[in-house]
Design an enzyme around this catalytic site. Structure first.
Site, PDB file in Angstrom:
ATOM      1  N   HIS A 244      41.745   1.233  45.947  1.00 13.73           N
ATOM      2  CA  HIS A 244      40.587   0.517  45.390  1.00 13.73           C
ATOM      3  C   HIS A 244      39.562   0.126  46.433  1.00 13.73           C
ATOM      4  O   HIS A 244      38.608  -0.580  46.107  1.00 13.73           O
ATOM      5  CB  HIS A 244      41.022  -0.747  44.668  1.00 13.73           C
TER       6      HIS A 244
ATOM      7  N   LYS B  89      29.361 -11.181  40.875  1.00 15.52           N
ATOM      8  CA  LYS B  89      30.500 -10.493  41.477  1.00 15.52           C
ATOM      9  C   LYS B  89      30.930 -11.328  42.672  1.00 15.52           C
ATOM     10  O   LYS B  89      30.230 -12.275  43.046  1.00 15.52           O
ATOM     11  CB  LYS B  89      30.106  -9.079  41.929  1.00 15.52           C
ATOM     12  N   ARG B  90      32.093 -10.997  43.293  1.00 17.91           N
ATOM     13  CA  ARG B  90      32.459 -11.695  44.514  1.00 17.91           C
ATOM     14  C   ARG B  90      31.335 -11.604  45.539  1.00 17.91           C
ATOM     15  O   ARG B  90      30.601 -10.612  45.572  1.00 17.91           O
ATOM     16  CB  ARG B  90      33.759 -11.098  45.094  1.00 17.91           C
TER      17      ARG B  90
ATOM     18  N   LYS C  41      28.213  -6.029  49.313  1.00 11.20           N
ATOM     19  CA  LYS C  41      27.611  -6.032  47.971  1.00 11.20           C
ATOM     20  C   LYS C  41      26.128  -6.424  48.010  1.00 11.20           C
ATOM     21  O   LYS C  41      25.412  -6.280  47.031  1.00 11.20           O
ATOM     22  CB  LYS C  41      28.395  -6.964  47.043  1.00 11.20           C
TER      23      LYS C  41
ATOM     24  N   THR D  41      32.993  -2.442  38.141  1.00 10.69           N
ATOM     25  CA  THR D  41      33.265  -2.437  36.704  1.00 10.69           C
ATOM     26  C   THR D  41      32.300  -3.394  36.003  1.00 10.69           C
ATOM     27  O   THR D  41      32.035  -3.234  34.815  1.00 10.69           O
ATOM     28  CB  THR D  41      34.719  -2.842  36.399  1.00 10.69           C
TER      29      THR D  41
ATOM     30  N   LYS E 201      30.142  -3.318  32.337  1.00 16.07           N
ATOM     31  CA  LYS E 201      30.053  -4.410  31.354  1.00 16.07           C
ATOM     32  C   LYS E 201      28.602  -4.713  31.006  1.00 16.07           C
ATOM     33  O   LYS E 201      28.252  -4.897  29.835  1.00 16.07           O
ATOM     34  CB  LYS E 201      30.751  -5.668  31.902  1.00 16.07           C
TER      35      LYS E 201
HETATM   36  C1  26W Z   1      44.866  -7.719  50.875  1.00 16.74           C
HETATM   37  C2  26W Z   1      43.522  -8.305  50.558  1.00 16.74           C
HETATM   38  C3  26W Z   1      42.858  -7.532  49.487  1.00 16.74           C
HETATM   39  C4  26W Z   1      42.800  -8.057  48.198  1.00 16.74           C
HETATM   40  C5  26W Z   1      42.220  -7.329  47.184  1.00 16.74           C
HETATM   41  C6  26W Z   1      42.319  -6.291  49.746  1.00 16.74           C
HETATM   42  C7  26W Z   1      41.750  -5.568  48.740  1.00 16.74           C
HETATM   43  C8  26W Z   1      41.709  -6.081  47.464  1.00 16.74           C
HETATM   44  C9  26W Z   1      41.153  -5.288  46.325  1.00 16.74           C
HETATM   45  C10 26W Z   1      41.588  -3.844  46.432  1.00 16.74           C
HETATM   46  C11 26W Z   1      39.678  -5.407  46.267  1.00 16.74           C
HETATM   47  C12 26W Z   1      39.148  -4.957  44.948  1.00 16.74           C
HETATM   48  O1  26W Z   1      39.225  -5.676  43.964  1.00 16.74           O
HETATM   49  N1  26W Z   1      38.577  -3.761  44.909  1.00 16.74           N
HETATM   50  C13 26W Z   1      37.762  -3.406  43.758  1.00 16.74           C
HETATM   51  O2  26W Z   1      38.539  -2.673  42.823  1.00 16.74           O
HETATM   52  C14 26W Z   1      37.787  -2.454  41.644  1.00 16.74           C
HETATM   53  C15 26W Z   1      38.707  -1.811  40.631  1.00 16.74           C
HETATM   54  O3  26W Z   1      39.018  -0.503  41.004  1.00 16.74           O
HETATM   55  C16 26W Z   1      36.573  -1.614  41.954  1.00 16.74           C
HETATM   56  O4  26W Z   1      35.809  -1.474  40.785  1.00 16.74           O
HETATM   57  C17 26W Z   1      35.719  -2.275  43.036  1.00 16.74           C
HETATM   58  O5  26W Z   1      34.666  -1.411  43.426  1.00 16.74           O
HETATM   59  C18 26W Z   1      36.581  -2.596  44.236  1.00 16.74           C
HETATM   60  O6  26W Z   1      35.843  -3.355  45.187  1.00 16.74           O
END
Ligand code: 26W
Length: 758
Positions: free
Chosen positions: A294, A485-486, A491, A593, A597
């Site tokens: 992701h 978004k975050r 971003k 995503t 929406k």
């Molecule tokens: C370990 C710390 C950490 C926590 C969460 C690293 C990475 C993440 C996630 C992978 C970050 C995340 O939410 N990525 C998002 O995933 C969505 C679903 O596929 C995508 O639509 C977003 O573009 C992507 O940033």
């Protein structure tokens, strides 16, 4: 099928359950008879906020789609006592408070004390040779924590199917009770017991940044170990013995690398407990797991220090070494004499502190590796996993993300849903491609009129929400320009803000300027340890204060930051948006995503060719999408060449005007240096996300947006066509692809005997 995720961002359950069970009419009526509005009741529910952002919400949309498609599928995760923190704003800055969502109990969960498993940590590994001459490994002197199951029902949409999400809570073992007898310290015995239950206390609030905390590693292993014990119990109950058909009976999808320790854990079970040989165990393991990536941001990739990993999970570290030894042997066979390639591909990073590369482990241990949009999947093959793609091209595939149309249109936007269903019926809720039938209606002036009325009513609802959350009054007739978004540098909320400041300067310099009135809405949480993201939140508030209070602007520009963005707030924002800001540096946002929406609710997108924006634009038509900025390839080139943001700063007076407003301290009276790090990040630290490079193109594009908005008939036509062409972005489509191409799982529809009338 098992979907393993450290995060499930479910939001509220009540409205969704009523909708999916087909009880809307009766529930509304029942509440009415009691003198309440159903909506008001729904507002009392806490969001289940067991996730950070996109990855967690995707998992929740997938559960809805898997149930709606009647797939035999389970979600597995952790029952955090505290979900994602509440964000409050004090003096323009983010303050975090704990999300005590279980305070008044949780009516949706069922405690299952009968599903209770021990999970081991620490200890030592010894080996001995068996009577039959085989080498055996013994993991001993461990600390044991119990995992207890809590089940939450996942209703499918009107199909008599209810799937299960099983979340694990940590419970101390009785051994902790006996502790007292060992050291005679009663208070310590109680506190040790409590300490052991901290594993499932709190969700780590990081999104896209890795922090190598011991407790986080324990969370990952805790839930993986309990889940695999549960899966094996179920497998053994229904299979005729032997593991040969395990990969045919069981599919496990890893939601990013967070549960990737499942790979050595299944190996450990098969080797040490089931006594299979390595080759057989490995074939079963690889046949069972699929891995979804992701993010490609280097700072987000999990790399555990070997010292920590070996301390917490000594037997798993041994197994990783053996996986790596055999893997590198395979690489050497294919590419003899390429030590550099071995170094790049190894599961262990050797320069500096030695680390386990979880992404490499996930690729080596899975038969399928997928990205979440077409562009992202191509980047995985060409960059992050290039060497692996050369070795195993057949493992790599794409599964473009989607969103559930139940929550993200039918539930959150009842007015638009009604208008749509009046014209094309209700089948679109199950089959989003049906929305295509709206296309001809884009040419119908009366339909367009109704479409606008619905949007305006939704904007009024959103304006009311803005007022109650921020005390700011906004005009529902202005263009609602939304970025929610975050908060993260990649971003580029800052790029949006630079546009706001450029507009502000323009209006100050040209008091009579006839511009399209805009309300720029921001929302999003910053990770508590991410100083720059928190500073960006302060800057948005500082800009809002300056802009909103200026009488010279007489309401032509407003800036709003909505606190505590989450699923429920998103359900208010999406229906009321005119413009969706999807402006990440090309090549950085895996999919997005939120972009889907917004578009599904009739907002037009201003965006880069990044993530799923590319595919959204392809579907809705380039004439219905506001594109700007460098492509991913151009970004890569430019970065390789090295670029000088100062040059752009010096040569673009509009850009300079906006940046000077920040740098001068004018936005932070009494703290002139407050925002200096923001400007320095752009001008002195190389502007890694290329805001300055894209600035001009973005401003031009925003002018095209404003011009388009002046022509309300044309804008409405574009809005209708956006919605009509969003069918592809239903998570039902995404899940069908996973089911057919990765999991090999088919629907198991439930048919009930006709109900007896009483
Ligand atoms: C370990 C710390 C950490 C926590 C969460 C690293 C990475 C993440 C996630 C992978 C970050 C995340 O939410 N990525 C998002 O995933 C969505 C679903 O596929 C995508 O639509 C977003 O573009 C992507 O940033």
């Amino acid at each position: 099928m098992y979907y393993l995720s450290l995060e499930f961002l479910m939001g509220r359950a009540l409205g969704n359950a009523i909708l999916n069970l087909g009880l809307e009419g009766r529930a509304t009526q029942a509440m009415q008879e009691l003198g309440y509005r159903l909506e008001a009741l729904e507002d009392w529910e806490y969001d289940a906020g067991l996730g950070n952002g996109g990855l967690g919400r995707l998992a929740a949309c997938f559960l809805d789609s898997m149930a709606t498609l009647a797939l035999p599928a389970y979600g597995y995760g952790i029952r955090y006592e505290f979900g994602i923190f509440f964000q409050r704003i004090r003096g323009g800055a983010q303050v975090e408070t704990p999300d005590n969502w279980l305070r008044y109990g949780n009516p949706w969960e069922v405690e299952r004390p009968e599903y209770l498993y021990p999970v081991h940590f620490y200890g030592q590994v010894s080996s001995r040779t068996d009577a039959d001459g085989a080498l055996r490994f013994l993991w001993a002197d461990t600390q044991v924590i119990m995992a207890m199951a809590y089940d939450t029902p996942i209703p499918g949409y009107r199909n008599n199917t209810v799937n299960n999400m099983r979340l694990w809570a940590a419970k101390s073992t009785r051994e902790f009770d006996l502790d007292y007898f060992n050291h005679g310290d009663y208070e310590r015995a109680v506190s040790d017991k409590a300490q052991s239950e901290t594993i499932s206390k709190v969700l780590y609030p990081n999104d896209n940044v890795f922090e190598g905390r011991e407790l986080r590693l324990k969370q990952e292993y805790f839930f993986v170990s309990a889940t695999l014990q549960d899966i094996l119990r179920r497998f053994k109950k229904s299979s005729s013995g032997g593991f040969a058909d395990f990969p045919d009976q069981v599919a496990v999808q890893l939601n990013d690398t967070h549960p990737a320790v499942a790979i050595p854990e299944l190996m450990r079970i098969l080797l040490d407990q089931e006594r299979l040989g390595w080759e057989e165990a490995w074939a079963i393991t690889v046949g069972t797991f699929g891995y979804t990536n992701h993010t490609i941001l280097p700072e987000a990739l999990e790399r555990w220090p070997v010292s920590l990993f070996g301390y917490v999970l000594p037997r798993h570290l041994q197994i990783l070494y053996e996986i790596n030894r055999r893997f590198l042997e395979q690489v050497t066979a294919r590419w003899p004499n390429e030590p550099e390639r071995l170094r790049r591909m190894s599961l262990f990073e050797e320069d500096g502190e030695k680390k386990v590369r979880m992404a490499h482990l996930a690729v080596v241990g899975s038969h399928s590796v997928n990205g979440v949009s077409s562009l992202h999947s191509e980047i995985l093959k060409a960059q992050l996993f290039r060497d692996f793609y050369e070795l195993w091209p057949e493992r790599f595939n794409n599964k473009t993300n989607g969103i559930t149309p139940r929550r993200w249109l039918r539930l959150c936007n009842p007015a638009l849903s009604r208008l749509i269903s009046e014209r094309i019926g209700e089948d679109w809720v199950r089959d989003l491609d049906q929305l295509r039938r709206l296309e001809p209606l884009a040419e119908d002036p009366r339909f367009r009129e109704s479409w606008r009325e619905v949007k305006l009513a939704n904007k009024q609802r959103l304006a009311e929400c803005v007022r109650s959350l921020t005390a700011i009054t906004v005009d529902p007739r202005s263009l609602f320009d939304c970025q929610v978004k975050r908060i993260h540098e990649y971003k580029r909320q800052l790029l949006n803000l630079l546009h706001v400041l450029a507009l502000y300067n323009h209006l100050k310099a040209n008091p009579g300027a006839q511009v399209v009135p805009r309300t720029v809405i921001f929302a999003g949480k910053a990770a508590p340890g991410y100083a720059m993201a928190k500073l960006i939140i302060r800057l948005i508030h500082a800009a809002a204060e300056r802009v909103n209070d200026d009488p010279d602007l007489d309401g032509r520009l407003k800036v709003v930051f909505l606190p505590n963005y989450g699923v429920s707030l998103a359900e208010r924002i999406m229906p009321g948006a005119d413009l969706s800001e999807q402006i990440s540096t090309a090549g950085t946002e895996a999919s997005g995503t939120g972009n889907m929406k917004f578009a599904l609710n009739g907002a037009l997108t201003i965006g880069t060719l990044d993530g799923a924006n590319v595919e959204i634009r392809e579907e809705v038509g380039e004439e219905n999408f506001f594109l700007f900025g460098l492509t991913a390839a151009e970004v890569a080139q430019q970065q390789a060449r090295g670029y000088d943001p100062r040059e752009l700063f010096d040569s673009n007076p509009t850009l300079r005007g906006a940046l000077d407003l920040i740098a001068s301290g004018a936005l932070s009276p009494g703290q002139p240096d407050l925002f200096v790090p923001i400007v320095a990040g752009l001008l002195d630290h190389g502007d890694p996300y290329m805001l300055l490079e894209d600035f001009d193109s973005y401003l031009n594009c925003q002018q095209r947006v404003a011009a388009a908005y002046r022509d309300q008939e044309a804008w409405t036509r574009m809005s209708i066509l956006n919605v009509a062409r969003m069918g592809r972005f239903s998570s039902d489509r995404t899940i069908r692809e996973y089911a057919d191409e990765i999991w090999g799982v088919r629907a198991a529809p439930v048919s009930l005997p006709p109900r007896k009338r009483s």
